[in-house]
Motif scaffolding. Structure first.
Motif, PDB file in Angstrom:
ATOM      1  N   ASP A 151      31.600  -3.075 -18.069  1.00 51.64           N
ATOM      2  CA  ASP A 151      32.370  -3.297 -19.301  1.00 51.64           C
ATOM      3  C   ASP A 151      33.829  -3.631 -19.019  1.00 51.64           C
ATOM      4  OD1 ASP A 151      30.130  -2.808 -20.784  1.00 51.64           O
ATOM      5  OD2 ASP A 151      30.643  -0.744 -21.311  1.00 51.64           O
ATOM      6  N   ASN A 152      34.286  -3.377 -17.801  1.00 53.07           N
ATOM      7  CA  ASN A 152      35.668  -3.688 -17.444  1.00 53.07           C
ATOM      8  C   ASN A 152      35.764  -4.949 -16.578  1.00 53.07           C
ATOM      9  OD1 ASN A 152      37.824  -1.462 -18.272  1.00 53.07           O
ATOM     10  ND2 ASN A 152      35.855  -0.435 -17.918  1.00 53.07           N
ATOM     11  N   GLY A 153      34.726  -5.742 -16.626  1.00 57.92           N
ATOM     12  CA  GLY A 153      34.797  -7.065 -16.003  1.00 57.92           C
ATOM     13  C   GLY A 153      34.128  -7.209 -14.652  1.00 57.92           C
ATOM     14  N   TYR A 154      33.638  -6.133 -14.065  1.00 58.75           N
ATOM     15  CA  TYR A 154      33.016  -6.196 -12.742  1.00 58.75           C
ATOM     16  C   TYR A 154      31.502  -6.308 -12.944  1.00 58.75           C
ATOM     17  CZ  TYR A 154      37.644  -4.610 -11.386  1.00 58.75           C
ATOM     18  OH  TYR A 154      39.011  -4.512 -11.215  1.00 58.75           O
ATOM     19  N   LEU A 155      31.057  -7.522 -13.254  1.00 56.41           N
ATOM     20  CA  LEU A 155      29.663  -7.724 -13.656  1.00 56.41           C
ATOM     21  C   LEU A 155      28.693  -7.584 -12.488  1.00 56.41           C
ATOM     22  CD1 LEU A 155      30.041 -10.732 -16.128  1.00 56.41           C
ATOM     23  CD2 LEU A 155      30.475  -8.306 -16.491  1.00 56.41           C
ATOM     24  N   LYS A 156      29.168  -7.701 -11.271  1.00 56.59           N
ATOM     25  CA  LYS A 156      28.299  -7.632 -10.089  1.00 56.59           C
ATOM     26  C   LYS A 156      28.539  -6.352  -9.291  1.00 56.59           C
ATOM     27  CE  LYS A 156      26.359 -11.689 -10.653  1.00 56.59           C
ATOM     28  NZ  LYS A 156      24.904 -11.816 -10.914  1.00 56.59           N
ATOM     29  N   ASN A 157      28.990  -5.320  -9.934  1.00 52.23           N
ATOM     30  CA  ASN A 157      29.268  -4.080  -9.204  1.00 52.23           C
ATOM     31  C   ASN A 157      27.970  -3.394  -8.789  1.00 52.23           C
ATOM     32  OD1 ASN A 157      28.756  -1.363 -10.863  1.00 52.23           O
ATOM     33  ND2 ASN A 157      29.397  -2.931 -12.355  1.00 52.23           N
ATOM     34  N   THR A 158      28.055  -2.621  -7.727  1.00 49.01           N
ATOM     35  CA  THR A 158      26.922  -1.815  -7.266  1.00 49.01           C
ATOM     36  C   THR A 158      27.374  -0.365  -7.115  1.00 49.01           C
ATOM     37  OG1 THR A 158      27.427  -2.280  -4.942  1.00 49.01           O
ATOM     38  CG2 THR A 158      25.872  -3.758  -6.041  1.00 49.01           C
ATOM     39  N   VAL A 159      26.454   0.562  -7.425  1.00 49.95           N
ATOM     40  CA  VAL A 159      26.763   1.993  -7.353  1.00 49.95           C
ATOM     41  C   VAL A 159      25.655   2.712  -6.612  1.00 49.95           C
ATOM     42  CG1 VAL A 159      27.343   4.078  -8.666  1.00 49.95           C
ATOM     43  CG2 VAL A 159      27.912   1.821  -9.603  1.00 49.95           C
ATOM     44  N   SER A 160      26.035   3.604  -5.716  1.00 51.16           N
ATOM     45  CA  SER A 160      25.075   4.466  -5.022  1.00 51.16           C
ATOM     46  C   SER A 160      25.637   5.878  -4.974  1.00 51.16           C
ATOM     47  CB  SER A 160      24.812   3.953  -3.600  1.00 51.16           C
ATOM     48  OG  SER A 160      26.009   3.969  -2.834  1.00 51.16           O
ATOM     49  N   PHE A 161      24.781   6.830  -4.647  1.00 48.09           N
ATOM     50  CA  PHE A 161      25.261   8.194  -4.523  1.00 48.09           C
ATOM     51  C   PHE A 161      24.511   8.910  -3.407  1.00 48.09           C
ATOM     52  CE2 PHE A 161      21.599   8.810  -7.291  1.00 48.09           C
ATOM     53  CZ  PHE A 161      21.056  10.003  -6.859  1.00 48.09           C
ATOM     54  N   LYS A 162      25.137   9.971  -2.905  1.00 50.32           N
ATOM     55  CA  LYS A 162      24.472  10.827  -1.923  1.00 50.32           C
ATOM     56  C   LYS A 162      24.884  12.268  -2.164  1.00 50.32           C
ATOM     57  CE  LYS A 162      27.948  10.439   1.768  1.00 50.32           C
ATOM     58  NZ  LYS A 162      28.148  10.171   3.200  1.00 50.32           N
ATOM     59  N   ILE A 163      23.979  13.175  -1.813  1.00 47.70           N
ATOM     60  CA  ILE A 163      24.205  14.611  -1.997  1.00 47.70           C
ATOM     61  C   ILE A 163      24.403  15.244  -0.620  1.00 47.70           C
ATOM     62  CG2 ILE A 163      23.235  16.771  -2.863  1.00 47.70           C
ATOM     63  CD1 ILE A 163      21.565  15.055  -4.805  1.00 47.70           C
ATOM     64  N   ASP A 164      25.532  15.920  -0.440  1.00 48.32           N
ATOM     65  CA  ASP A 164      25.848  16.560   0.831  1.00 48.32           C
ATOM     66  C   ASP A 164      25.940  18.065   0.644  1.00 48.32           C
ATOM     67  OD1 ASP A 164      26.130  14.154   2.347  1.00 48.32           O
ATOM     68  OD2 ASP A 164      28.072  13.847   1.360  1.00 48.32           O
ATOM     69  N   SER A 165      25.506  18.810   1.665  1.00 52.66           N
ATOM     70  CA  SER A 165      25.641  20.258   1.656  1.00 52.66           C
ATOM     71  C   SER A 165      27.047  20.633   2.128  1.00 52.66           C
ATOM     72  CB  SER A 165      24.596  20.892   2.569  1.00 52.66           C
ATOM     73  OG  SER A 165      24.775  22.294   2.623  1.00 52.66           O
ATOM     74  N   VAL A 166      27.670  21.579   1.414  1.00 55.77           N
ATOM     75  CA  VAL A 166      29.017  22.022   1.800  1.00 55.77           C
ATOM     76  C   VAL A 166      29.053  23.532   1.982  1.00 55.77           C
ATOM     77  CG1 VAL A 166      30.229  20.080   0.745  1.00 55.77           C
ATOM     78  CG2 VAL A 166      29.722  22.089  -0.638  1.00 55.77           C
ATOM     79  N   GLY A 167      27.914  24.143   2.282  1.00 58.49           N
ATOM     80  CA  GLY A 167      27.867  25.584   2.476  1.00 58.49           C
ATOM     81  C   GLY A 167      26.566  26.144   1.960  1.00 58.49           C
TER      82      GLY A 167
END
Length: 855
Positions: A151-167
């Protein structure tokens, strides 16, 4: 020391382990507590609150970085009912012994009581369950981030995520966004099928939010859709709606540009079982019918009274109770004008503001007698409110002066009193209260008594001999209020009787953000009924005189032989008279002489009756859109002038004048005040989300006496301290300047203050705040000359007092109860080297109670 250090370290390690384990005690095995979210866009960490709030899962709320609500939740028993039954069955005879006292049903109820389960349920409700990382919700957050950047103009954006253990049983989710290059608007064209509205669009085409060369923003397209709809519907296009505005985008990925086509097709109209296309029509108003005493169109055939006035048709099911002109002052829809949504909204709001009708119903129907099918008939249905209304109320109150009070009020309202929508309100009020600040020789709890009567006539227009419609138009919702009131106070200071009255005008801009108030005349007469009580109330002044009398008094008749203290009233007045007439050893150059002179002048000023006749103008601008808006500013400015009218009246009529004890002129036997007063108040608030906000207030005010006055009336002066001011000091105890608040009620004619506080949610309806208040009062250009009290320039800003502290608030939805703990962080009354942080300890806490926020 060597033996103690390892023990301290061991305790710290054990405490850290216990704390760490306690936070995850409700986290299931193979699950993780969400402790952190991170968003990286193009390898840059994003800290913007509005972007982080997009995520569907947020870590548990914290209080100064500590997850307090999670800890409260973990303290609760997981299943208090099961624990209760296990406790009953732990010993073989426990349940049987309990049955000897209670029935089976009562034993079961005991398990659900507050003693057994209630406290755990309270902790669960007030607390917050652990936020467990959920991959499905992370996927949802990923989709939201993609949508945000799209919606802010970045029509070809890509998103990923990862879950890391911190304790132990803890984890964080990291979202990575690659935006690519933003798309820009290459061109904007239009395809509008109805020629009339195509021409209408061109009249304001330059105002479009969509401009070639700009980056694509969905918000611009949404705003443009609203702009077009508003423009058309205010230009006669009655059937136009937002969903008629459509866009088509031709995407050129090679250069990241969009060719936008604005499309507005003809409207679809149902004809029988089929939909047909019809061009939009620009409508004019052919009739305006106003029905009073009506609840629906069904009553139109029951009309018993009607009148035509200035092209408006008035109908009533009974005798018409209103002058047509009075109603037309609130009607903006005109015969022959184009249909306009703005005119309808203004009419609805203005009629509602009259407070004589229930919320109006306005409808439009196509005129069946118009062969061109381009006319609308406007029907306005008005239902009268009750002509007479009686409303009793009772309240519990608290203030800086009155620690506890019970007030009652009865008001009687007579609507449409002169048949021109005027409302007359007559009210009586009474109050009994308790205050520790006033003399209480009989030691009774309720030592304050007050009653009064008020009358207000509200006129929904400017009531003035000259025509003001060209300056203050009816779109500004002008009104006039004429008021009068009488108040009687007992056991409050000197016991006062006050008479007030005046006439003022109010109006505002159509968006409601700018409001104006002009007091043409405001009269306030204050008569002290119990001046002999002065030194019972102002005990600090009495004690100081008593100390000096022990040194300088030569007149035995001033002294009580039983106590060797000054006799209240006769002794204090006699001693001051002896000193000022030269009957003692003190001379005008002595500091003690100046102290007694100051007490004498203050006594004369406060016991004399006072007459204030003033005019004022006030402006208020607020950007607050609704009660839930937490990001806004509010600006107020006011100027007041008093005494000029009475001065002109006395000179013009050659009235006999006399001088008061202070050397001021009296008219009709009453001393009148003369001064000019101006003040500015600015409040700004920033919303950080999650019920967190930062609020700031700046205030500056000055009142300068002149002409017939050397000082400002007590009721028009400024004070510092209290729950809505500098919370490190009690009300009236700060200042003036660096004097140290030596009087019982310290006041002056110049005030500067600045306050800021950070507000945040603790849990449930509990909120908190940390605050810093800066400010003081001074005497300026009046009869006080002591440099400790007076403002002499920039150097006097060293006398600004700083109070700081922390507050706890509970939100009841309709009001907020507030407790603030204030401390004297910088006290200008101390020696220069001892001003900072000497007042910060629990023994010097200033406790402030309040309703709603201080600003």
């Amino acid at each position: 020391m060597r033996n103690i250090l390892p023990k301290i370290t061991l305790l710290f390690v054990i405490g850290t382990i216990i704390y760490s384990c306690s936070l995850v005690k409700r986290v299931p095995e193979n699950k993780q507590l969400l402790v952190k979210n991170e968003i990286y866009a193009n390898e840059k960490l994003i800290k913007e609150e509005r972007i982080n709030n997009i995520l569907t899962q947020q870590p548990n709320n914290t209080f100064f970085k500590y997850p307090l609500r999670l800890s409260l939740y973990n303290m609760a028993k997981k299943n208090p009912d099961s624990s209760y039954n296990a406790w009953l069955d732990k010993k073989p005879n426990r349940r049987q012994n309990l049955k000897k006292l209670l029935s089976d049903k009562q034993i079961g109820r005991l398990g659900k009581s507050f003693v057994v389960a209630g406290f755990s349920n309270f902790l669960k409700k007030t607390g917050e369950p652990p936020v467990i990382i959920d991959k499905k919700k992370a996927e949802k957050s990923k989709e939201r981030l993609y949508g945000y950047y799209y919606d802010n103009g970045y029509l070809k954006n890509t998103v990923s995520f990862k879950i890391d253990s911190v304790g132990n049983k803890r984890g964080k989710v990291t979202y990575t966004v690659t935006t690519g290059n933003p798309y820009k608007i290459d061109s904007l064209s239009r395809e509008i099928e109805t020629p009339e509205i195509d021409s209408l669009y061109q009249t304001e085409e330059k105002k479009s939010f969509i401009k070639p060369g700009d980056q694509y923003l969905y918000s611009n397209f949404d705003n443009e859709r609203k702009r077009i709809t508003k423009h058309f519907r205010n230009s006669g296009v009655y059937h136009f709606q937002e969903n008629h505005v459509k866009y088509e985008a031709i995407q050129n990925d090679s250069v990241q540009k969009l060719a936008i086509i604005l499309k507005i097709e003809d409207r679809s109209v149902k004809m029988g079982d089929t939909l047909v296309k019809k061009p939009f029509t620009i409508y004019k108003i052919s009739q305006v019918n106003i029905f009073t005493n009506n609840t629906s169109r069904k009553e139109n055939n029951q009309v018993k009274d009607s009148v035509i006035f200035k092209n408006y048709n008035f109908f009533s099911t009974g005798k018409l109770q209103y002058k047509p002109k009075a109603i037309l002052n609130s009607v903006f829809i005109e015969k022959g004008a184009l249909f306009s949504d703005t005119d309808r909204a203004l009419t609805s709001k203005s009629l509602n503001n009259l407070n004589v009708f229930n919320y109006p119903n306005i409808e439009y129907i196509e005129d069946p007698n118009d062969s061109t099918k381009t006319s609308l008939i406007t029907n306005i249905y008005l239902v009268n409110k009750k002509k007479f209304a009686w409303r009793p109320s009772i309240d519990l109150t608290t203030s800086d002066i009155q620690q506890f009070g019970i007030s009652g009020r009865m008001s009687f309202t007579w609507r449409n009193v002169f048949r021109r929508a005027e409302n007359l309100e007559i009210s009586t009020r009474g109050n009994i209260g308790s205050s520790k600040d006033f003399a209480n020789p009989n030691n009774v709890f309720f030592n304050i008594f007050e009653y009064g009567v008020d009358a207000k006539l509200n006129i929904p227009r400017i009531f003035f001999p000259l025509n003001t419609k060209k300056i203050i138009k009816k779109e500004m919702f002008p009104s006039t209020q004429i008021s009068a009131g009488l108040t009687n106070q007992k056991n409050i200071g000197l016991d006062k009787q006050s008479l007030s009255g005046g006439i003022n005008y109010n109006w505002s801009t159509t968006n409601g953000r700018n409001n104006f108030k002009f007091d043409l005349l405001n009269i306030n007469y204050v008569r002290n009924l119990n001046a002999a009580n002065y030194f019972n109330v102002y005990k600090t002044s009495y004690n100081r005189l008593n100390e000096l009398a022990a040194i300088y008094n030569l007149n035995a008749s001033n002294i009580d032989p039983d106590t060797n203290d000054l006799l209240i009233q006769t002794g204090t007045l006699g001693f001051m008279l002896d000193v000022l007439s030269g009957a003692t050893s003190l001379t005008a150059n002595d500091q003690d002489y100046k102290t007694i002179l100051s007490i004498s002048e203050r006594y004369i000023r406060l016991v004399e009756d006072n007459l204030i006749v003033s005019s004022s103008f006030a402006f208020n601008r607020s950007t607050k859109s609704n009660i839930n808006d937490k990001s806004y500013y509010n600006f107020k400015a006011r100027i007041e002038s008093a005494g000029n009218f009475l001065s002109l009246l006395g000179n013009g009529l050659n009235l006999t004048k006399e001088e008061s004890a202070a050397g001021n002129t009296k008219l009709f036997g009453i001393e009148y005040a003369q001064y000019i007063k101006t003040e500015v108040d600015f409040v700004k608030q920033w919303d950080f989300g999650k019920k967190n906000s930062l609020a700031m207030r700046t205030f500056a005010g000055i009142a300068i006496p002149y002409g017939n006055a050397k000082s400002i009336p007590f009721s028009r002066s400024y004070f510092a301290g209290g729950s809505n001011d500098n919370r490190g000091w009690q009300a009236y105890s700060l200042g003036p300047g660096r004097s140290g608040g030596v009087n019982d009620f310290n006041e002056a004619n110049l005030k500067l203050s600045f306050s800021t506080e950070y507000r945040f949610r603790v849990g449930g309806n509990f909120h908190s705040a940390v605050f810093v208040d800066v400010g003081n009062i001074w005497n300026f250009l009046d009869n006080v000359e002591d440099e400790r009290y007076t403002f002499t320039g920039i150097k006097s800003l060293q006398d600004l007092a700083v109070g700081s502290g922390i507050g706890l608030r509970y939100d009841f939805d309709f009001f907020v109860f507030r407790i603030d703990l204030g401390y004297k962080t910088y006290d200008p009354a101390r020696e220069t080297s001892e001003r900072w942080f000497r007042g910060i300890n629990f023994g010097k806490t200033v406790l402030n109670f309040g309703i709603n926020y201080p600003f």
